[in-house]
Write a protein that holds these residues in place. Structure first.
Motif, PDB file in Angstrom:
ATOM      1  N   PHE A 255      12.101  -7.848   6.786  1.00  0.00           N
ATOM      2  CA  PHE A 255      11.699  -8.759   7.731  1.00  0.00           C
ATOM      3  C   PHE A 255      12.378 -10.067   7.727  1.00  0.00           C
TER       4      PHE A 255
ATOM      5  N   VAL B 286       7.967  -5.346  14.781  1.00  0.00           N
ATOM      6  CA  VAL B 286       7.600  -4.968  13.343  1.00  0.00           C
ATOM      7  C   VAL B 286       8.355  -4.228  12.564  1.00  0.00           C
TER       8      VAL B 286
ATOM      9  N   ALA C 146       7.758  -9.520  12.181  1.00  0.00           N
ATOM     10  CA  ALA C 146       6.624  -9.454  11.063  1.00  0.00           C
ATOM     11  C   ALA C 146       7.139  -7.974  10.218  1.00  0.00           C
ATOM     12  N   SER C 147       6.576  -8.086   9.288  1.00  0.00           N
ATOM     13  CA  SER C 147       6.703  -6.796   8.315  1.00  0.00           C
ATOM     14  C   SER C 147       5.499  -5.936   8.524  1.00  0.00           C
ATOM     15  N   GLU C 148       5.631  -4.836   8.354  1.00  0.00           N
ATOM     16  CA  GLU C 148       4.507  -3.814   8.385  1.00  0.00           C
ATOM     17  C   GLU C 148       3.439  -4.252   7.745  1.00  0.00           C
TER      18      GLU C 148
ATOM     19  N   SER D   6       5.428 -12.021   6.452  1.00  0.00           N
ATOM     20  CA  SER D   6       4.997 -10.927   5.789  1.00  0.00           C
ATOM     21  C   SER D   6       3.645 -11.088   5.259  1.00  0.00           C
TER      22      SER D   6
ATOM     23  N   ALA E 103      -0.094  -5.715  11.776  1.00  0.00           N
ATOM     24  CA  ALA E 103       1.178  -5.997  12.555  1.00  0.00           C
ATOM     25  C   ALA E 103       1.146  -5.305  13.860  1.00  0.00           C
ATOM     26  N   GLN E 104       0.836  -4.070  13.574  1.00  0.00           N
ATOM     27  CA  GLN E 104       0.992  -3.012  14.726  1.00  0.00           C
ATOM     28  C   GLN E 104       0.334  -3.570  16.101  1.00  0.00           C
TER      29      GLN E 104
ATOM     30  N   GLN F  26       1.464  -6.593  17.651  1.00  0.00           N
ATOM     31  CA  GLN F  26       2.557  -6.353  18.414  1.00  0.00           C
ATOM     32  C   GLN F  26       1.938  -5.544  19.778  1.00  0.00           C
TER      33      GLN F  26
END
Ligand code: CO8
Length: 259
Positions: A187, A181, A123-125, A104, A169-170, A173
């Motif tokens: 997370f 994500v 992963a976190s957003e 994160s 993160a997007q 990915q």
């Protein structure tokens, strides 16, 4: 002696241990002591029969914002050579059990490189990934030019390494850098869940499969296939192979012992 810059949580799920990087004020900047503590913890957990998968996290704001710039700033090339900090990284790379990174916030420079040394990444957003060393007048030194390029391809790796741009993160990915994500509050939980799933499999098969997947990064297809086959054959010497196949035929859940 208790480590100062990491926290080890045992059995956060069955057979899962969690190592948390813990220099929050410095955004978990990776100084030499922290890396030494991490190496020692991973060695211990790798030898512990009660551990089958390991989660590595920072906190919500930062996985790690890179090598400790303050510790490096005045070093000479000879200091860097003599310190040989990468032998620590080489030891971490030899961890046989899977390591799942829970990321994160910032994963930058050495932090992004440490994350890429892990086997899967949740992963976190809010996660941001980057190799900003170029802005400091240097370049990645712990695998950033190699693992990042293999993960996301030349175009994006070159852009990140030459401009220092952070990606979301997007984007990470979509580029294949990370596994999934999730919302920030999940997370760590999701990483532990994924680790738990791996930890429920036969431990010898997990270790040998990890070894074989990693082999794909530094060998030819023929040699890799040969290596895979040897590990596949070897697993027929394990009690867990007999148990796994017997359980399938008896329509019950297997009870893997790691033997
Ligand atoms: N090293 C040392 N201290 C750091 C680092 C770092 N990498 N990153 C942040 N800190 C410290 C800051 O100095 C600050 O301390 P203080 O309060 O005493 O001034 C504190 O953490 C909080 O940071 P900020 O106030 O800067 O927080 P912001 O939210 O404003 O900014 C950023 C966050 C964008 C992450 C910003 O801190 C930043 O740009 N950090 C540096 C990122 C970077 O360049 N990383 C690459 C470092 S070089 C590297 O990793 C080389 C790897 C090669 C080998 C690896 C060996 C381990």
């Amino acid at each position: 002696m208790q480590p100062e810059f990491i926290i080890i949580h045992q059995q956060v799920a069955p057979y899962v241990a969690h190592i948390q990087l813990n220099r929050p004020k410095e955004l978990n900047a990776l100084n030499l002591q922290l890396m030494g503590e991490l190496r020692d913890a991973l060695k211990l957990l790798d030898a512990d029969e009660q551990v089958r998968a390991i989660v590595l996290s920072g906190n919500e704001k930062a996985f790690a914002a890179g090598a400790d710039i303050k510790q490096m700033a005045e070093k000479s090339a000879i200091d860097m050579f003599n310190t040989d900090q990468f032998s620590t990284w080489d030891t971490i790379k030899r961890t046989k059990k899977p390591i799942i990174a829970a990321v994160s916030g910032f994963a930058l420079g050495g932090g992004c490189e440490l994350m890429m040394l892990c086997d899967m990444i949740v992963a976190s957003e809010t996660a941001r990934f980057g190799q900003p060393e170029i802005k400091l007048g240097v370049m990645p030194g712990a695998g950033g030019t190699q693992r990042l390029t293999r993960a996301v391809g030349k175009a994006l790796a070159m852009e990140m390494v030459l401009t220092g741009r952070f990606i979301t993160a997007q984007e990470a990915q979509q580029a294949g850098l990370i596994n999934r994500v999730v919302p920030v509050e999940l997370f760590l939980q999701e990483a532990i869940k994924l680790a738990g799933e791996v930890a429920s499999m036969a431990p010898l098969a997990v270790k040998m499969a990890k070894e074989a997947v990693l082999k794909a990064f530094d060998t030819t297809l023929d040699e890799g296939l040969h290596f895979e086959r040897k590990n596949f054959y070897l697993l027929f010497a394990s009690a867990d192979q007999k148990e796994g196949m017997q359980a399938f035929m008896e329509k019950r859940a297997p009870d893997f012992k790691g033997q």
